[in-house]
Design a protein around this motif. Structure first.
Motif, mmCIF file in Angstrom:
data_model
loop_
_atom_site.group_PDB
_atom_site.id
_atom_site.type_symbol
_atom_site.label_atom_id
_atom_site.label_comp_id
_atom_site.label_asym_id
_atom_site.label_seq_id
_atom_site.Cartn_x
_atom_site.Cartn_y
_atom_site.Cartn_z
ATOM 1 N N TYR A 1 5.602 6.693 5.915
ATOM 2 C CA TYR A 1 4.599 7.543 5.275
ATOM 3 C C TYR A 1 4.422 7.210 3.804
ATOM 4 O O TYR A 1 3.334 7.408 3.235
ATOM 5 C CB TYR A 1 4.949 9.015 5.491
ATOM 6 C CG TYR A 1 4.414 9.517 6.815
ATOM 7 C CD1 TYR A 1 3.131 10.048 6.910
ATOM 8 C CD2 TYR A 1 5.156 9.400 7.979
ATOM 9 C CE1 TYR A 1 2.610 10.467 8.118
ATOM 10 C CE2 TYR A 1 4.647 9.824 9.200
ATOM 11 C CZ TYR A 1 3.366 10.353 9.255
ATOM 12 O OH TYR A 1 2.863 10.757 10.467
ATOM 13 N N MET A 2 5.456 6.708 3.152
ATOM 14 C CA MET A 2 5.292 6.211 1.784
ATOM 15 C C MET A 2 4.347 5.022 1.761
ATOM 16 O O MET A 2 3.484 4.915 0.881
ATOM 17 C CB MET A 2 6.651 5.816 1.200
ATOM 18 C CG MET A 2 7.552 6.963 0.819
ATOM 19 S SD MET A 2 6.899 7.927 -0.574
ATOM 20 C CE MET A 2 8.270 9.053 -0.848
ATOM 21 N N MET A 3 4.498 4.124 2.721
ATOM 22 C CA MET A 3 3.597 2.980 2.799
ATOM 23 C C MET A 3 2.166 3.434 3.059
ATOM 24 O O MET A 3 1.219 2.905 2.456
ATOM 25 C CB MET A 3 4.064 2.037 3.910
ATOM 26 C CG MET A 3 5.339 1.280 3.599
ATOM 27 S SD MET A 3 5.143 0.101 2.247
ATOM 28 C CE MET A 3 3.956 -1.031 2.949
ATOM 29 N N ALA A 4 1.997 4.403 3.940
ATOM 30 C CA ALA A 4 0.657 4.921 4.216
ATOM 31 C C ALA A 4 0.052 5.559 2.969
ATOM 32 O O ALA A 4 -1.152 5.412 2.695
ATOM 33 C CB ALA A 4 0.726 5.945 5.352
ATOM 34 N N PHE A 5 0.878 6.259 2.188
ATOM 35 C CA PHE A 5 0.411 6.891 0.957
ATOM 36 C C PHE A 5 -0.068 5.854 -0.054
ATOM 37 O O PHE A 5 -1.126 5.994 -0.675
ATOM 38 C CB PHE A 5 1.554 7.727 0.367
ATOM 39 C CG PHE A 5 1.253 8.347 -0.968
ATOM 40 C CD1 PHE A 5 0.275 9.323 -1.096
ATOM 41 C CD2 PHE A 5 1.949 7.963 -2.092
ATOM 42 C CE1 PHE A 5 -0.008 9.902 -2.327
ATOM 43 C CE2 PHE A 5 1.689 8.532 -3.325
ATOM 44 C CZ PHE A 5 0.702 9.505 -3.449
ATOM 45 N N ILE A 6 0.687 4.758 -0.191
ATOM 46 C CA ILE A 6 0.310 3.697 -1.128
ATOM 47 C C ILE A 6 -1.001 3.038 -0.691
ATOM 48 O O ILE A 6 -1.894 2.800 -1.507
ATOM 49 C CB ILE A 6 1.444 2.662 -1.219
ATOM 50 C CG1 ILE A 6 2.667 3.279 -1.909
ATOM 51 C CG2 ILE A 6 0.989 1.415 -1.971
ATOM 52 C CD1 ILE A 6 3.906 2.422 -1.833
ATOM 53 N N ILE A 7 -1.133 2.759 0.587
ATOM 54 C CA ILE A 7 -2.351 2.119 1.093
ATOM 55 C C ILE A 7 -3.552 3.054 0.940
ATOM 56 O O ILE A 7 -4.665 2.617 0.614
ATOM 57 C CB ILE A 7 -2.156 1.694 2.556
ATOM 58 C CG1 ILE A 7 -1.123 0.566 2.633
ATOM 59 C CG2 ILE A 7 -3.469 1.262 3.198
ATOM 60 C CD1 ILE A 7 -0.747 0.154 4.032
ATOM 61 N N LEU A 8 -3.335 4.359 1.148
ATOM 62 C CA LEU A 8 -4.415 5.332 0.967
ATOM 63 C C LEU A 8 -4.910 5.331 -0.475
ATOM 64 O O LEU A 8 -6.132 5.335 -0.727
ATOM 65 C CB LEU A 8 -3.934 6.723 1.365
ATOM 66 C CG LEU A 8 -4.928 7.874 1.145
ATOM 67 C CD1 LEU A 8 -6.185 7.665 1.986
ATOM 68 C CD2 LEU A 8 -4.282 9.212 1.461
ATOM 69 N N LEU A 9 -3.998 5.307 -1.435
ATOM 70 C CA LEU A 9 -4.403 5.274 -2.840
ATOM 71 C C LEU A 9 -5.169 3.993 -3.167
ATOM 72 O O LEU A 9 -6.146 4.016 -3.916
ATOM 73 C CB LEU A 9 -3.184 5.403 -3.745
ATOM 74 C CG LEU A 9 -2.559 6.794 -3.874
ATOM 75 C CD1 LEU A 9 -1.353 6.740 -4.796
ATOM 76 C CD2 LEU A 9 -3.567 7.818 -4.383
ATOM 77 N N TRP A 10 -4.707 2.886 -2.616
ATOM 78 C CA TRP A 10 -5.416 1.623 -2.845
ATOM 79 C C TRP A 10 -6.838 1.695 -2.279
ATOM 80 O O TRP A 10 -7.800 1.271 -2.935
ATOM 81 C CB TRP A 10 -4.641 0.485 -2.182
ATOM 82 C CG TRP A 10 -5.402 -0.804 -2.158
ATOM 83 C CD1 TRP A 10 -5.567 -1.688 -3.178
ATOM 84 C CD2 TRP A 10 -6.119 -1.347 -1.037
ATOM 85 N NE1 TRP A 10 -6.335 -2.754 -2.780
ATOM 86 C CE2 TRP A 10 -6.685 -2.569 -1.465
ATOM 87 C CE3 TRP A 10 -6.320 -0.933 0.273
ATOM 88 C CZ2 TRP A 10 -7.454 -3.368 -0.610
ATOM 89 C CZ3 TRP A 10 -7.075 -1.725 1.120
ATOM 90 C CH2 TRP A 10 -7.637 -2.926 0.674
#
Length: 419
Positions: free
Chosen positions: A314-323
């Motif tokens: 979910y941290m990875m998903a959060f980073i990709i969402l911000l990008w």
């Protein structure tokens, strides 16, 4: 507000970067320790330790639409270098010619019994029916497309006979189909990821899951916990947790080898890994409350490791969402993710990944010759499988939460790859 989000983003980046590195070193250290202590000077695959007695064994093979594979699977089971065993094939409502082929094989092999179920009720139910029909205390279970190594039964029975609290033994699955990039990547994955993780987990005493494609059980242990649950999408993870929560030990035996078919298309691999991820989440939702007990503290390491893997996804998903949001909207500088392309972080992660694969080759070369030939392809593993891992995990959580309690998990024929 922006300061809080900026701090959260910084933590997310650090966790996303350091988590796979820390876990890789943990698995490497645990795997090498296990190897040096238990494998380096151990007997070879073809020289299993002697047994004081050779108890009768039942080999269970649940089948659903396995007409293309069942002859090979039964033949490998019948070729066991073990003196006393029976094979029970459970035809679980197959829609192809599996049932007819099993009947012909039963006429060919006197020690083969076939149980026909009239409709698809799922692997867990088929295994339960096979266990009830078995005449042995010791059950060796393989999938309907798996080729069992001729010494595998001996190795697993040796563990079950070595201690009264050994409830299960998980074997060493190897990939048969390796004609594509996805197939070659999975050869390395099963050696350097799955095998390494099982070794490391055995060091601290508890295993996340047996390999459902090859495992052995003590029937007394299964009877105590109520056998396999037919409402869990991955019955192997569920039964592993329930056995260990009831203080049964699970061993790992790398000499108990089994050769399996795996998906070699992106669609087939996605469906398989999504099912695995959903099964893990279902087990977490069902059993976490029961684990909050000092008597079950030895399961806390497995629970913590799995919770960290969920957090990483979910941290990875959060980073990709911000990008992605930054491509559409003008975000504050603190929240901006300029690129997802790997820089020096990616180089370090790739080097650690290759180090783990190198360590696995040192360990695994005794079980399968030529495994190092796939080392070249493993540079693609972080890009392909880490992406697959976090996306399936993110998708699996809402899927597991939305599943109605008690829904039966039935067979869905998987992608068997290119042969």
């Amino acid at each position: 507000m922006y300061e809080v989000l900026s701090a959260l983003l910084a933590v997310s980046f650090k966790f996303a970067f350091y988590y796979p590195i820390v876990m890789s070193f943990f698995w490497i250290a645990g795997g090498l320790y296990y190897y040096l202590r238990r494998e380096r000077h151990a007997r070879g695959r073809t020289d299993p330790p002697p047994l004081e007695s050779t108890p009768f064994v039942s080999i269970l093979i649940p089948c659903h639409n396995e007409g293309d594979n069942v002859r090979e699977t039964i033949a490998s089971a019948m070729a066991q270098r073990y003196p006393a065993f029976e094979v029970i094939a459970i035809n679980d409502g197959s829609g192809d010619d599996t049932g007819e082929k099993l009947n012909l094989l039963a006429a060919q092999y006197p020690s083969l019994r076939v149980v026909h179920l009239d409709r698809n009720l799922g692997k867990a139910n088929a295994m339960r029916m096979g266990a009830l029909a078995a005449r042995s205390e010791y059950l060796v279970c393989i999938d309907g497309d798996a080729l069992l190594d001729e010494y595998a039964t001996h190795w697993m029975v040796w563990h079950l006979c070595s201690g009264a609290r050994v409830g299960a033994v998980t074997g060493n699955p190897r990939i048969r189909n390796r004609s594509t990039l996805l197939g070659r990547l999975q050869v390395g994955e099963f050696a350097s990821i799955i095998g390494m993780i099982k070794r490391a987990q055995r060091v601290y005493g508890r295993i996340f899951t047996v390999s459902g494609v090859i495992c052995a059980f003590r029937r007394t242990a299964l009877h105590q916990i109520g056998y396999w649950s037919d409402s869990m999408v991955t019955e192997d993870i569920d039964i592993s947790w329930r056995l260990q929560m009831n203080h049964w030990d699970i061993r790992y035996e790398p000499n108990a080898m089994c050769f399996i078919l795996m998906p070699e298309t992106v669609r087939g691999l996605w469906k398989q890994r999504l099912r695995w991820a959903q099964g893990g989440v279902e087990v977490l939702l069902r059993h976490t409350r029961d684990l909050v007990s000092w008597r079950r503290r030895r399961m806390w390491a497995v629970l913590g490791e799995y919770l960290l893997s969920l957090a990483w996804a979910y941290m990875m998903a959060f980073i990709i969402l911000l990008w992605a949001l930054g491509l559409v909207f003008e975000l504050p500088e603190q929240l901006r993710v300029p690129t997802l392309l790997p820089s020096w972080h990616g180089v370090i992660l790739a080097m650690i990944c290759l180090l783990q694969f190198a360590a696995s080759i040192v360990i695994d070369r005794r079980y399968e010759t030529g495994v190092g030939r796939n080392y070249y392809w493993m540079i693609w593993y972080p890009m392909v499988f880490w992406l697959l891992s976090f996306t399936t995990t993110v998708a699996a959580v809402p899927k597991a939460l939305a599943k109605r309690r008690g829904t039966r998990a039935v067979w869905v024929s998987p992608d068997r790859g290119l042969r």
